[in-house]
Write a protein that holds these residues in place. Structure first.
Motif, PDB file in Angstrom:
ATOM      1  N   LEU A  38      -1.440   2.960   6.184  1.00  0.00           N
ATOM      2  CA  LEU A  38      -2.236   1.906   6.898  1.00  0.00           C
ATOM      3  C   LEU A  38      -4.028   1.518   7.055  1.00  0.00           C
ATOM      4  O   LEU A  38      -4.009   0.608   7.300  1.00  0.00           O
ATOM      5  CB  LEU A  38      -1.257   1.260   8.343  1.00  0.00           C
ATOM      6  N   VAL A  39      -4.214   2.600   7.909  1.00  0.00           N
ATOM      7  CA  VAL A  39      -5.357   3.221   8.119  1.00  0.00           C
ATOM      8  C   VAL A  39      -6.276   2.407   6.971  1.00  0.00           C
ATOM      9  O   VAL A  39      -7.457   1.618   7.161  1.00  0.00           O
ATOM     10  CB  VAL A  39      -5.891   3.620   8.875  1.00  0.00           C
TER      11      VAL A  39
ATOM     12  N   THR B  40      -4.250  -8.469   9.577  1.00  0.00           N
ATOM     13  CA  THR B  40      -5.443  -9.241  10.438  1.00  0.00           C
ATOM     14  C   THR B  40      -5.502  -8.875  11.170  1.00  0.00           C
ATOM     15  O   THR B  40      -6.158  -9.516  11.661  1.00  0.00           O
ATOM     16  CB  THR B  40      -4.245 -10.591  10.640  1.00  0.00           C
ATOM     17  N   ALA B  41      -4.987  -7.591  11.756  1.00  0.00           N
ATOM     18  CA  ALA B  41      -5.501  -6.426  13.060  1.00  0.00           C
ATOM     19  C   ALA B  41      -5.708  -5.202  12.236  1.00  0.00           C
ATOM     20  O   ALA B  41      -4.669  -5.363  11.541  1.00  0.00           O
ATOM     21  CB  ALA B  41      -4.564  -7.504  14.246  1.00  0.00           C
TER      22      ALA B  41
ATOM     23  N   GLU C  31      -8.699  -1.183   6.296  1.00  0.00           N
ATOM     24  CA  GLU C  31     -10.458  -0.456   6.628  1.00  0.00           C
ATOM     25  C   GLU C  31     -10.706  -1.737   5.293  1.00  0.00           C
ATOM     26  O   GLU C  31     -11.821  -1.596   4.816  1.00  0.00           O
ATOM     27  CB  GLU C  31     -10.874   0.795   6.211  1.00  0.00           C
ATOM     28  N   ALA C  32     -10.182  -0.908   3.822  1.00  0.00           N
ATOM     29  CA  ALA C  32      -9.955  -1.779   2.744  1.00  0.00           C
ATOM     30  C   ALA C  32     -10.317  -2.954   2.414  1.00  0.00           C
ATOM     31  O   ALA C  32     -11.186  -3.436   2.103  1.00  0.00           O
ATOM     32  CB  ALA C  32      -9.532  -1.171   1.678  1.00  0.00           C
ATOM     33  N   VAL C  33      -9.171  -3.426   3.111  1.00  0.00           N
ATOM     34  CA  VAL C  33      -9.279  -5.076   2.840  1.00  0.00           C
ATOM     35  C   VAL C  33     -10.423  -5.871   3.680  1.00  0.00           C
ATOM     36  O   VAL C  33     -11.038  -6.514   3.917  1.00  0.00           O
ATOM     37  CB  VAL C  33      -8.201  -5.681   2.844  1.00  0.00           C
TER      38      VAL C  33
END
Length: 319
Positions: free
Chosen positions: A148-149, A189-190, A153-155
Motif C-alpha cells: 500500500l505504501v 487520496t491519503a 508513493e508511486a501515485v
C-alpha cells in the motif's frame, strides 16, 4: 472464520487488488502437499488477488506451484531448466507457495508464503529474486502495508509531477507507475492506514525466516544436480552428518519440503538403504506430490548414475 482470516481479508480489502486466477488454489495446495495451510495463507490465496507480473520473464511465467507434478518426469525436466529449476527448488524444497510477483527495480521478485505457521495462524512472507531468498514481513498484513505504501508513493510521485491545474483531477495510470503493483481499488487520496503488528511476532519471525532462507538456499544444489551441471554445485551445501541423522525421522507428519528434499536427495546420491527407509516411512504421508515422488524415487537411483559419479569424482579431488 478465525480472527486471523478476518485481519487478512480486511488488509486485502485495503489493498484493492483486482481478482483473478493467478495464485494457486488453497484447496489444491493442501491436497498436493498434505499441509493444513496457515489461516492467513489460506485467506490470501482464497481471495484470488491478481498480482502476477511475470509475463515478460523468459522461463518463469505465472505463479505455478505444481511445476509439472504429479508427473515426476515433467517436474524433473523443469528442475533442470536454469532459472525455472532454481525457482522450483526454492518452492518445493523450501515449502513455499508463490502468491504474487512483480518487477522491482528491474528484477522479477516473488512473494512466497510458507506452508507451515510459526505462530497461531501466521506463516510470514518471503521474497525470491533469483539471486537470493529474503524476508519481508512477519504477517501478510505487514506485507500488504508495504505494498500500500509503495503504491501510494508511486501515485503521489506521478501526481506531484503534474501542473497544478491537472493535479486535482489526476487518476492513476499503470503506465505511469513503476516498482509497485497496480492497485486500482486502493485509496490514494491519503497515506494508507498503519496496520499495527504485535511486537511479540518480531523475534520468532526473525528466527524462522533465517532458518528458511539458509535451509532453502543450501538445497539449490539438487536443481544443478538434476541438470547435470555438477561443477556449479557448492560442495559445502551437500547434507551434513547432523542433517543426515535428522532425516531418519521421516514419517506421515513430515513437512512437505523435508519429504520432497530427502526423497530426491537420497535418490540423487545413491543412498539405497536410506531411500528405502524414506519410501517406507512416508507410505502414509497425505501429500499427493509426496506420494508421486515416493513412487518414482527408487528408479531414479540408476537414472542419476552419471551426474552422481561426476559429483563424487569432483568431491574426491577437493578432498
Amino acid at each position: 472464520m478465525t480472527a486471523q482470516d478476518l485481519k487478512t481479508q480486511e488488509a486485502l480489502a485495503l489493498l484493492g487488488a483486482p481478482t483473478g486466477d493467478d495464485a494457486p488454489d488453497p484447496a489444491a495446495v493442501a491436497r498436493w502437499t498434505g499441509a493444513a495451510l496457515p489461516a492467513e495463507t489460506h485467506a490470501f490465496l482464497a481471495a484470488r488477488p491478481a498480482l502476477d507480473q511475470t509475463d515478460g520473464h523468459p522461463e518463469i511465467v505465472g505463479l505455478d506451484f505444481a511445476l509439472g507434478l504429479p508427473d515426476v518426469d515433467a517436474w524433473l525436466a523443469n528442475l533442470a531448466k536454469g532459472l525455472l529449476g532454481r525457482f522450483a527448488a526454492t518452492v518445493h524444497f523450501g515449502g513455499l507457495v508463490p502468491a504474487a510477483s512483480r518487477l522491482w527495480y528491474g528484477d522479477f521478485t516473488w512473494l512466497l508464503l510458507p506452508l507451515t505457521e510459526y505462530a497461531p495462524g501466521v506463516a510470514g512472507t518471503l521474497y525470491y529474486d533469483e539471486r537470493e531468498l529474503g524476508h519481508w514481513g512477519p504477517t501478510l498484513r505487514a506485507w500488504v502495508q508495504g505494498e500500500l505504501v509503495r503504491f501510494f508513493e508511486a501515485v503521489d510521485g506521478a501526481r506531484e509531477g503534474l501542473d497544478p491545474e491537472d493535479r486535482a483531477g489526476y487518476r492513476p495510470d499503470p503506465d505511469d507507475l513503476r516498482d509497485c503493483f497496480w492497485l486500482p481499488g486502493a485509496d490514494t487520496t491519503a497515506p494508507p492506514p498503519d496496520l499495527a503488528l504485535p511486537e511479540a511476532l518480531e523475534a520468532p519471525w526473525a528466527a524462522r525466516a533465517q532458518h528458511l532462507m539458509q535451509t532453502t538456499a543450501r538445497r539449490w544444489w539438487l536443481a544443478e544436480f538434476v541438470a547435470g551441471d555438477v561443477d556449479r554445485i557448492t560442495l559445502k551445501d551437500l547434507p551434513t552428518p547432523a542433517e543426515w541423522d535428522a532425516a531418519a525421522a521421516l514419517g506421515p507428519s513430515t513437512a512437505y519440503s523435508e519429504a520432497m528434499y530427502w526423497l530426491l536427495a537420497h535418490a540423487a546420491l545413491g543412498n539405497g538403504p536410506e531411500l528405502a527407509a524414506a519410501v517406507a516411512a512416508l507410505a502414509d504421508h497425505p501429500g499427493e506430490f509426496v506420494q508421486a515422488l515416493r513412487a518414482a524415487a527408487p528408479a531414479l537411483v540408476d537414472r542419476f548414475a552419471e551426474p552422481r559419479a561426476a559429483l563424487l569424482n569432483r568431491a574426491a579431488k577437493v578432498g
